[in-house]
Motif scaffolding. Structure first.
Motif, PDB file in Angstrom:
ATOM      1  N   GLN A  87       0.527  -6.455  -9.724  1.00  0.00           N
ATOM      2  CA  GLN A  87       0.690  -5.216  -8.773  1.00  0.00           C
ATOM      3  C   GLN A  87      -0.448  -4.248  -9.493  1.00  0.00           C
TER       4      GLN A  87
ATOM      5  N   GLU B  59      -3.807  -5.524  -8.124  1.00  0.00           N
ATOM      6  CA  GLU B  59      -3.767  -5.092  -6.673  1.00  0.00           C
ATOM      7  C   GLU B  59      -3.937  -3.418  -6.549  1.00  0.00           C
ATOM      8  N   SER B  60      -3.422  -2.881  -7.436  1.00  0.00           N
ATOM      9  CA  SER B  60      -3.701  -1.235  -7.357  1.00  0.00           C
ATOM     10  C   SER B  60      -5.144  -0.649  -7.992  1.00  0.00           C
TER      11      SER B  60
END
Length: 213
Positions: A42, A45-46
């Motif tokens: 995550q 992906e950020s």
């Protein structure tokens, strides 16, 4: 410029303690901590920074170290992963290496050994302490090779002996050739595979099915 590190561990106190220890190393810095493999993904992906090295725990909820290192191998192969765990059993070590880990340490490692391991990992591409090397050398794997690298039959024969405790002279006797010839096989393979040591050759042999069963 310092090499960047991300710690992936669900125990926050341990992760923060590691961050503090690494903060005293001249060549390395921790840029952030993730609580699990899923949390790491995550963050990637950020648009969080992609590190040079990941210190990865094995026992974590949601997405453990085995799954995480495999995902990293498939999606970010340039990242060097060092397993850092309480688990030092043969099965865990071999599975982590097969899944893509380039190093393995126990959590009771002394800070000086951790710094040395990170340096070796950065410079050589892998690091295994003596106890882990013994596990690697004593465990065999029967996967089909899929390396895409041309390796001669004699080099394959040499590779199967790299996982044993035989000396190069003893390997030469087994292969009915001179020690100098065996050394040439070693040097040629190290050059082809971009490796530097017998342990590196043994890891390659295990992961790619050249080890003798």
């Amino acid at each position: 410029m310092k090499k960047t590190i991300v710690i992936v561990d669900d125990h926050l106190l341990i992760a923060k303690a590691l961050e503090g220890i690494i903060g005293n190393f001249k060549e390395f810095e921790v840029i952030y901590v993730a609580e699990s493999g899923k949390d790491l993904i995550q963050k990637f992906e950020s648009n969080s920074r992609i590190p040079d090295i990941i210190l990865l725990d094995i026992s974590m909820p949601i997405m453990d170290g085995f799954e995480t290192v495999l995902w990293l191998k498939q999606n970010h192969p340039a990242i060097k992963v060092m397993a850092l765990s309480m688990q030092g059993d043969d099965k865990s070590v071999i599975r982590m290496i097969k899944n893509g880990a380039k190093g393995y340490l126990l959590k009771n490692t002394h800070p000086r050994e951790l710094e040395n391991a990170l340096t070796k990992l950065n410079e050589d591409g892998f690091f295994y302490p003596e106890w882990a090397s013994k596990i690697i050398l004593s465990n065999l794997n029967n996967e089909d090779p899929a390396t895409g690298i041309r390796i001669s039959e004699r080099e394959k024969e040499f590779l199967k002996y790299t996982v044993t405790e035989l000396s190069y002279k003893e390997i030469a006797d087994k292969m009915c050739c001179s020690p100098r010839t065996v050394e040439s096989y070693r040097d040629q393979l190290c050059d082809k595979l971009d490796l530097k040591t017998r342990v590196g050759l043994a890891v390659f042999a295990i992961k790619n099915g050249f080890a003798e069963s």
